[in-house]
Design a protein around this motif. Structure first.
Motif, PDB file in Angstrom:
ATOM      1  N   VAL A 149       0.845  -1.200   0.000  1.00 51.14           N
ATOM      2  CA  VAL A 149       0.000   0.000   0.000  1.00 51.14           C
ATOM      3  C   VAL A 149       0.877   1.246   0.000  1.00 51.14           C
ATOM      4  CG1 VAL A 149      -1.812   1.240   1.233  1.00 51.14           C
ATOM      5  CG2 VAL A 149      -1.766  -1.258   1.258  1.00 51.14           C
ATOM      6  N   THR A 150       0.513   2.202  -0.842  1.00 56.09           N
ATOM      7  CA  THR A 150       1.228   3.484  -0.985  1.00 56.09           C
ATOM      8  C   THR A 150       2.736   3.302  -0.982  1.00 56.09           C
ATOM      9  OG1 THR A 150       1.156   3.898   1.416  1.00 56.09           O
ATOM     10  CG2 THR A 150      -0.613   4.827   0.066  1.00 56.09           C
ATOM     11  N   PRO A 151       3.265   2.582  -1.991  1.00 58.08           N
ATOM     12  CA  PRO A 151       4.719   2.425  -2.082  1.00 58.08           C
ATOM     13  C   PRO A 151       5.371   3.738  -2.491  1.00 58.08           C
ATOM     14  CG  PRO A 151       3.690   1.560  -4.049  1.00 58.08           C
ATOM     15  CD  PRO A 151       2.563   1.952  -3.114  1.00 58.08           C
ATOM     16  N   LYS A 152       6.702   3.747  -2.509  1.00 58.14           N
ATOM     17  CA  LYS A 152       7.441   4.958  -2.863  1.00 58.14           C
ATOM     18  C   LYS A 152       7.119   5.399  -4.277  1.00 58.14           C
ATOM     19  CE  LYS A 152      12.115   6.841  -2.425  1.00 58.14           C
ATOM     20  NZ  LYS A 152      13.532   6.513  -2.116  1.00 58.14           N
ATOM     21  N   GLY A 153       6.858   4.429  -5.161  1.00 58.78           N
ATOM     22  CA  GLY A 153       6.527   4.765  -6.537  1.00 58.78           C
ATOM     23  C   GLY A 153       5.177   5.417  -6.703  1.00 58.78           C
ATOM     24  N   GLY A 154       4.302   5.296  -5.677  1.00 62.36           N
ATOM     25  CA  GLY A 154       3.030   5.994  -5.713  1.00 62.36           C
ATOM     26  C   GLY A 154       1.830   5.100  -5.958  1.00 62.36           C
ATOM     27  N   THR A 155       1.917   4.130  -6.880  1.00 65.87           N
ATOM     28  CA  THR A 155       0.788   3.282  -7.250  1.00 65.87           C
ATOM     29  C   THR A 155       0.806   1.988  -6.435  1.00 65.87           C
ATOM     30  OG1 THR A 155       0.940   4.155  -9.490  1.00 65.87           O
ATOM     31  CG2 THR A 155      -0.408   2.191  -9.174  1.00 65.87           C
ATOM     32  N   GLU A 156      -0.373   1.584  -5.962  1.00 66.04           N
ATOM     33  CA  GLU A 156      -0.483   0.341  -5.187  1.00 66.04           C
ATOM     34  C   GLU A 156      -0.111  -0.845  -6.071  1.00 66.04           C
ATOM     35  OE1 GLU A 156      -4.340  -1.725  -3.540  1.00 66.04           O
ATOM     36  OE2 GLU A 156      -3.807  -0.031  -2.243  1.00 66.04           O
ATOM     37  N   VAL A 157       0.737  -1.723  -5.549  1.00 66.09           N
ATOM     38  CA  VAL A 157       1.226  -2.856  -6.336  1.00 66.09           C
ATOM     39  C   VAL A 157       1.178  -4.130  -5.504  1.00 66.09           C
ATOM     40  CG1 VAL A 157       2.758  -1.450  -7.777  1.00 66.09           C
ATOM     41  CG2 VAL A 157       3.610  -2.414  -5.637  1.00 66.09           C
ATOM     42  N   THR A 158       1.418  -5.251  -6.182  1.00 66.54           N
ATOM     43  CA  THR A 158       1.538  -6.538  -5.479  1.00 66.54           C
ATOM     44  C   THR A 158       2.861  -7.169  -5.861  1.00 66.54           C
ATOM     45  OG1 THR A 158       0.392  -7.697  -7.276  1.00 66.54           O
ATOM     46  CG2 THR A 158      -0.948  -6.929  -5.415  1.00 66.54           C
ATOM     47  N   ILE A 159       3.417  -7.920  -4.926  1.00 65.42           N
ATOM     48  CA  ILE A 159       4.648  -8.671  -5.193  1.00 65.42           C
ATOM     49  C   ILE A 159       4.401 -10.122  -4.800  1.00 65.42           C
ATOM     50  CG2 ILE A 159       6.169  -6.679  -4.857  1.00 65.42           C
ATOM     51  CD1 ILE A 159       6.808  -7.787  -2.065  1.00 65.42           C
ATOM     52  N   PRO A 160       5.161 -11.054  -5.369  1.00 61.16           N
ATOM     53  CA  PRO A 160       4.950 -12.474  -5.049  1.00 61.16           C
ATOM     54  C   PRO A 160       5.260 -12.783  -3.579  1.00 61.16           C
ATOM     55  CG  PRO A 160       6.264 -12.206  -7.051  1.00 61.16           C
ATOM     56  CD  PRO A 160       6.185 -10.860  -6.414  1.00 61.16           C
ATOM     57  N   LEU A 161       4.491 -13.692  -3.028  1.00 62.53           N
ATOM     58  CA  LEU A 161       4.763 -14.209  -1.687  1.00 62.53           C
ATOM     59  C   LEU A 161       5.526 -15.508  -1.862  1.00 62.53           C
ATOM     60  CD1 LEU A 161       4.371 -14.223   1.406  1.00 62.53           C
ATOM     61  CD2 LEU A 161       2.177 -15.380   1.035  1.00 62.53           C
ATOM     62  N   GLY A 162       6.859 -15.424  -1.764  1.00 61.69           N
ATOM     63  CA  GLY A 162       7.696 -16.604  -1.956  1.00 61.69           C
ATOM     64  C   GLY A 162       7.585 -17.579  -0.796  1.00 61.69           C
ATOM     65  N   ALA A 163       8.178 -18.748  -0.991  1.00 61.85           N
ATOM     66  CA  ALA A 163       8.081 -19.819   0.014  1.00 61.85           C
ATOM     67  C   ALA A 163       8.717 -19.409   1.340  1.00 61.85           C
ATOM     68  CB  ALA A 163       8.747 -21.080  -0.529  1.00 61.85           C
ATOM     69  N   VAL A 164       9.871 -18.709   1.281  1.00 59.40           N
ATOM     70  CA  VAL A 164      10.549 -18.303   2.516  1.00 59.40           C
ATOM     71  C   VAL A 164       9.740 -17.250   3.251  1.00 59.40           C
ATOM     72  CG1 VAL A 164      12.617 -17.223   3.477  1.00 59.40           C
ATOM     73  CG2 VAL A 164      12.826 -18.885   1.619  1.00 59.40           C
ATOM     74  N   ALA A 165       9.247 -16.252   2.512  1.00 57.74           N
ATOM     75  CA  ALA A 165       8.438 -15.189   3.130  1.00 57.74           C
ATOM     76  C   ALA A 165       7.152 -15.768   3.713  1.00 57.74           C
ATOM     77  CB  ALA A 165       8.118 -14.106   2.104  1.00 57.74           C
ATOM     78  N   ARG A 166       6.570 -16.713   3.012  1.00 59.76           N
ATOM     79  CA  ARG A 166       5.337 -17.351   3.505  1.00 59.76           C
ATOM     80  C   ARG A 166       5.610 -18.084   4.816  1.00 59.76           C
ATOM     81  NH1 ARG A 166       0.590 -19.491   0.527  1.00 59.76           N
ATOM     82  NH2 ARG A 166      -0.507 -20.866   1.971  1.00 59.76           N
ATOM     83  N   TYR A 167       6.729 -18.801   4.868  1.00 54.14           N
ATOM     84  CA  TYR A 167       7.089 -19.532   6.088  1.00 54.14           C
ATOM     85  C   TYR A 167       7.284 -18.562   7.258  1.00 54.14           C
ATOM     86  CZ  TYR A 167       9.717 -22.418   9.366  1.00 54.14           C
ATOM     87  OH  TYR A 167      10.140 -23.064  10.511  1.00 54.14           O
ATOM     88  N   ILE A 168       7.958 -17.434   6.991  1.00 54.87           N
ATOM     89  CA  ILE A 168       8.193 -16.443   8.050  1.00 54.87           C
ATOM     90  C   ILE A 168       6.869 -15.933   8.598  1.00 54.87           C
ATOM     91  CG2 ILE A 168       9.120 -14.140   8.552  1.00 54.87           C
ATOM     92  CD1 ILE A 168      11.265 -14.709   6.379  1.00 54.87           C
ATOM     93  N   LEU A 169       5.953 -15.586   7.714  1.00 56.74           N
ATOM     94  CA  LEU A 169       4.670 -15.006   8.132  1.00 56.74           C
ATOM     95  C   LEU A 169       3.779 -16.037   8.834  1.00 56.74           C
ATOM     96  CD1 LEU A 169       3.924 -12.815   4.985  1.00 56.74           C
ATOM     97  CD2 LEU A 169       4.590 -12.012   7.256  1.00 56.74           C
ATOM     98  N   GLU A 170       3.777 -17.261   8.324  1.00 55.98           N
ATOM     99  CA  GLU A 170       2.938 -18.295   8.930  1.00 55.98           C
ATOM    100  C   GLU A 170       3.401 -18.652  10.348  1.00 55.98           C
ATOM    101  OE1 GLU A 170       1.254 -20.801   5.063  1.00 55.98           O
ATOM    102  OE2 GLU A 170       3.119 -21.437   6.045  1.00 55.98           O
ATOM    103  N   ASN A 171       4.673 -18.413  10.631  1.00 59.25           N
ATOM    104  CA  ASN A 171       5.210 -18.724  11.955  1.00 59.25           C
ATOM    105  C   ASN A 171       5.434 -17.466  12.796  1.00 59.25           C
ATOM    106  OD1 ASN A 171       6.068 -21.829  12.012  1.00 59.25           O
ATOM    107  ND2 ASN A 171       6.465 -21.032   9.953  1.00 59.25           N
TER     108      ASN A 171
END
Length: 398
Positions: A265-287
């Protein structure tokens, strides 16, 4: 009836009463006798009298001193012209001028207005307060905003150059520029006619990186760190390349486990964007422990986190990081460098992952990708060279 003053009997040690106002043939124009500056007699000090209405509509009588006979070369006719200008509002009385000057904003007034209106909304408020106190307010606090000009900007640069980086100087000047523009937009000020900003040139091409050994050590320390909120915050910076501000704003609702993406939300570039949720990031968030807050890495009282310098500093002290390495910002660069040096990620894809608005920002990593391509080319050349050297068959079996 006013007492007549005999100029031949003038006594320089005597104070003549102010009530001795002498009449003139012109209505509303009077004079009093006053000592001359050289004490060699008296001269006429002209005053004009007229009626006006105050803000409540009440009629009041105004008496205004307009000048002296010799010192200001004042005459009854000239005094009358000034009286008419005062009546018609083409000229301000001394009191009105004083009130206007008292009401005119100084740089300190502007800062207090800016701080009150924008302070709670600014992510950089703490830094801005320091920048104002040390580099702007210390030298310009009493300067009227209307009197700001290019020389004041040059003064700030001159005092900071040699001891501060161009980027730091730029941040200070941008703060002053934002203050003035906000005062014009929201405070009804007029933009100073002689003010212009000469910004220093900043070469923002520094790429902070960690060696494989340093990164392994960092991850080991993070895995064993007791403050899991901060540890996981830094892990997410490595795993996703998200900016510090984006991690601070990250809410649980921004994470889509079904489609494997994170909404920024409200990145530096200005427009709302999405990025991939990789396996490592998913593991971090799930735990990751979910606290009583909509934010993944909440701050005080469950609100949006504003800073993490203190917590990160205690963690960094345990690490052998390169000099000048900025933990969260540097980890974002480390993420980008890992992808670029793999040789498997195109630059336009890397730009999207880093949510860079301009391809020029991503080009700082181009040399890493080129190096990976050269390594791949060298491997191919090594394999293919066997086809034509003396260590293998040349391809003709006859």
């Amino acid at each position: 009836m006013a007492r007549k003053v005999n100029t031949d009997d003038f006594d320089p040690k005597k104070r003549y009463p102010a009530k001795d106002r002498q009449g003139n043939t012109i209505t509303g124009v009077f004079y009093r006798y006053a000592r001359r500056a050289d004490l060699k007699g008296l001269e006429k000090s002209y005053v004009v009298v007229f009626k006006t209405r105050d803000d409540s509509g009440k009629v009041k009588t105004v008496e205004e001193s307009v000048g002296k006979e010799f010192k200001d070369k004042m005459t009854p006719a000239k005094a009358n012209r000034m009286r008419m200008a005062l009546i018609e509002g083409r000229q301000k009385t001394k009191r009105e001028k004083a009130e206007a000057e008292a009401g005119e904003w100084t740089v300190q007034d502007l800062w207090e207005f800016f701080e009150k209106k924008k302070g709670d909304k600014l992510k950089s408020f703490r830094d801005d307060r320091y920048r104002y106190r040390e580099h702007i307010g210390k030298h310009l606090a009493k300067t009227r905003v209307s009197e700001l000009e290019k020389k004041h900007i040059s003064g700030i640069r001159g005092r900071m150059e040699g001891t501060h980086k161009p980027q730091t100087i730029r941040h200070v000047l941008l703060l002053l520029q934002r203050m003035v523009r906000y005062g014009v937009k929201e405070g009804g000020l007029t933009y100073p006619p002689s003010l212009s900003f000469d910004m220093p040139t900043v070469k923002n091409e520094v790429t902070e990186d960690l060696t494989e050994k340093q990164l392994d050590h960092l991850i080991e320390v993070l895995n064993n760190h007791p403050n899991k909120q901060i540890a996981n915050l830094m892990k997410m910076a490595i795993a996703t390349g998200m900016r510090r501000s984006e991690l601070f704003r990250l809410k649980w609702e921004h994470i889509n486990y079904e489609r494997n993406f994170i909404k920024i939300v409200t990145p530096k570039g200005g427009t709302e964007v999405t990025i991939p949720l990789g396996a490592v990031a998913r593991y971090i968030l799930e735990n990751h422990e979910k606290l009583d807050s909509p934010y993944v890495f909440p701050g005080k009282n469950g609100g949006q986190r504003k800073d993490c310098k203190t917590a990160v500093r205690s963690l960094v002290e345990k690490l052998d990081l390169p000099k000048g390495f900025r933990p969260l910002h540097g980890l974002r660069h480390t993420y980008a460098s890992m992808l670029a040096s793999s040789g498997e990620v195109e630059m336009h894809v890397l730009q999207k992952l880093l949510t860079h608005k301009s391809p020029a920002m991503t080009q700082r990593y181009a040399h890493l990708r080129e190096a990976a391509q050269h390594r791949a080319s060298d491997v191919a050349s090594s394999i293919l060279s066997k086809m034509g050297n003396g260590n293998g068959q040349d391809g003709d079996s006859r």
